[in-house]
Design a protein around this motif. Structure first.
Motif, PDB file in Angstrom:
ATOM      1  N   GLY A  20       3.083   6.886   4.602  1.00  0.00           N
ATOM      2  CA  GLY A  20       2.845   7.251   3.206  1.00  0.00           C
ATOM      3  C   GLY A  20       1.426   7.037   2.746  1.00  0.00           C
ATOM      4  O   GLY A  20       0.819   7.895   2.097  1.00  0.00           O
ATOM      5  N   THR A  21       0.861   5.883   3.063  1.00  0.00           N
ATOM      6  CA  THR A  21      -0.510   5.619   2.619  1.00  0.00           C
ATOM      7  C   THR A  21      -1.517   6.454   3.403  1.00  0.00           C
ATOM      8  O   THR A  21      -2.585   6.773   2.881  1.00  0.00           O
ATOM      9  N   GLU A  22      -1.193   6.834   4.628  1.00  0.00           N
ATOM     10  CA  GLU A  22      -2.103   7.668   5.418  1.00  0.00           C
ATOM     11  C   GLU A  22      -2.218   9.068   4.824  1.00  0.00           C
ATOM     12  O   GLU A  22      -3.319   9.606   4.694  1.00  0.00           O
ATOM     13  N   ILE A  23      -1.098   9.670   4.454  1.00  0.00           N
ATOM     14  CA  ILE A  23      -1.147  11.031   3.914  1.00  0.00           C
ATOM     15  C   ILE A  23      -1.856  11.042   2.565  1.00  0.00           C
ATOM     16  O   ILE A  23      -2.588  11.972   2.234  1.00  0.00           O
ATOM     17  N   LYS A  24      -1.712   9.981   1.794  1.00  0.00           N
ATOM     18  CA  LYS A  24      -2.427   9.896   0.515  1.00  0.00           C
ATOM     19  C   LYS A  24      -3.922   9.796   0.746  1.00  0.00           C
ATOM     20  O   LYS A  24      -4.721  10.408   0.031  1.00  0.00           O
ATOM     21  N   SER A  25      -4.316   9.043   1.747  1.00  0.00           N
ATOM     22  CA  SER A  25      -5.729   8.913   2.076  1.00  0.00           C
ATOM     23  C   SER A  25      -6.281  10.219   2.643  1.00  0.00           C
ATOM     24  O   SER A  25      -7.428  10.578   2.365  1.00  0.00           O
ATOM     25  N   VAL A  26      -5.484  10.955   3.414  1.00  0.00           N
ATOM     26  CA  VAL A  26      -5.901  12.254   3.943  1.00  0.00           C
ATOM     27  C   VAL A  26      -6.106  13.238   2.798  1.00  0.00           C
ATOM     28  O   VAL A  26      -7.075  13.997   2.782  1.00  0.00           O
ATOM     29  N   ARG A  27      -5.231  13.223   1.827  1.00  0.00           N
ATOM     30  CA  ARG A  27      -5.355  14.139   0.682  1.00  0.00           C
ATOM     31  C   ARG A  27      -6.605  13.836  -0.136  1.00  0.00           C
ATOM     32  O   ARG A  27      -7.131  14.717  -0.803  1.00  0.00           O
ATOM     33  N   TYR A  42       0.395  -4.418   0.453  1.00  0.00           N
ATOM     34  CA  TYR A  42       0.588  -5.005   1.775  1.00  0.00           C
ATOM     35  C   TYR A  42       1.159  -3.976   2.751  1.00  0.00           C
ATOM     36  O   TYR A  42       1.142  -4.183   3.954  1.00  0.00           O
ATOM     37  N   ASN A  43       1.635  -2.838   2.268  1.00  0.00           N
ATOM     38  CA  ASN A  43       2.184  -1.780   3.121  1.00  0.00           C
ATOM     39  C   ASN A  43       1.109  -0.847   3.668  1.00  0.00           C
ATOM     40  O   ASN A  43       1.427   0.147   4.301  1.00  0.00           O
ATOM     41  N   ASN A  44      -0.156  -1.134   3.420  1.00  0.00           N
ATOM     42  CA  ASN A  44      -1.234  -0.261   3.861  1.00  0.00           C
ATOM     43  C   ASN A  44      -1.269  -0.164   5.390  1.00  0.00           C
ATOM     44  O   ASN A  44      -0.803  -1.053   6.090  1.00  0.00           O
ATOM     45  N   HIS A  45      -1.855   0.893   5.909  1.00  0.00           N
ATOM     46  CA  HIS A  45      -1.847   1.202   7.338  1.00  0.00           C
ATOM     47  C   HIS A  45      -3.095   0.664   8.028  1.00  0.00           C
ATOM     48  O   HIS A  45      -4.091   0.338   7.398  1.00  0.00           O
ATOM     49  N   GLU A  46      -3.043   0.627   9.349  1.00  0.00           N
ATOM     50  CA  GLU A  46      -4.191   0.281  10.186  1.00  0.00           C
ATOM     51  C   GLU A  46      -5.056   1.547  10.325  1.00  0.00           C
ATOM     52  O   GLU A  46      -4.548   2.596  10.717  1.00  0.00           O
ATOM     53  N   PRO A  47      -6.356   1.494  10.032  1.00  0.00           N
ATOM     54  CA  PRO A  47      -7.176   2.709   9.981  1.00  0.00           C
ATOM     55  C   PRO A  47      -7.287   3.490  11.288  1.00  0.00           C
ATOM     56  O   PRO A  47      -7.327   4.716  11.268  1.00  0.00           O
ATOM     57  N   THR A  48      -7.330   2.822  12.440  1.00  0.00           N
ATOM     58  CA  THR A  48      -7.541   3.559  13.692  1.00  0.00           C
ATOM     59  C   THR A  48      -6.345   3.499  14.629  1.00  0.00           C
ATOM     60  O   THR A  48      -6.504   3.589  15.839  1.00  0.00           O
TER      61      THR A  48
END
Length: 155
Positions: free
Chosen positions: A37-44, A77-83
């Motif tokens: 979820g947080t990855e797709i928001k960051s991609v957008r 705290y649910n944020n993703h690992e960047p790489t």
């Protein structure tokens, strides 16, 4: 609230411009990508860096490695690992073709573009590529300069 809407881009088209300089593209494929979820928001928002990315097979599946998707600013705290490694979604036929061709000497699979399609899904254009030699890069620079001069002379 208007600032939140302005932050999210209408169209997302993130390109790996360095890839065409470093590699000859043999085949291109479009693959889906599994994101949290947080990855797709960051991609957008457009916070993605494809330059160091590559794809590799692991237990019969294709994984996208070393692509940096920045942490989402409002993520908790649910944020993703960047790489982290992200699974790519392709047909079995395409996966088998890629596996056979990528086992050849000197070929690799690299991401060239990340975009969001009409239905709102994140997609990645990947290319089976072969590395360029130094003289190939010099020829590309010469061709680019000639095209630029031709454009200048027209106007």
């Amino acid at each position: 609230m208007a600032t939140d809407k302005e932050r999210i881009k209408k169209t997302v088209n993130i390109q790996n411009r360095r890839a065409s300089y470093e590699y000859h593209f043999l085949n291109k494929y479009t693959a889906g990508i599994m994101l949290t979820g947080t990855e797709i928001k960051s991609v957008r928002e457009g916070n993605v860096n494809l330059t160091d990315g590559f794809c590799a097979f692991l237990s019969g599946e294709l994984w996208l490695n070393q692509v940096h998707i920045a942490k989402f600013t409002e993520g908790t705290y649910n944020n993703h690992e960047p790489t982290r490694a992200r699974k790519l979604l392709l047909n079995k036929k395409e996966l088998n073709q890629l596996r056979k061709k990528s086992e050849e000497q000197g070929t690799t699979i690299i991401p060239t573009r990340l975009f969001i399609n009409d239905r709102g899904f994140a997609k990645v254009d990947i290319a089976l590529a072969k590395g360029k030699k130094l003289f190939d890069k010099r020829e590309d620079i010469k061709e680019r300069d000639v095209k630029r001069e031709m454009q200048r002379e027209r106007f």
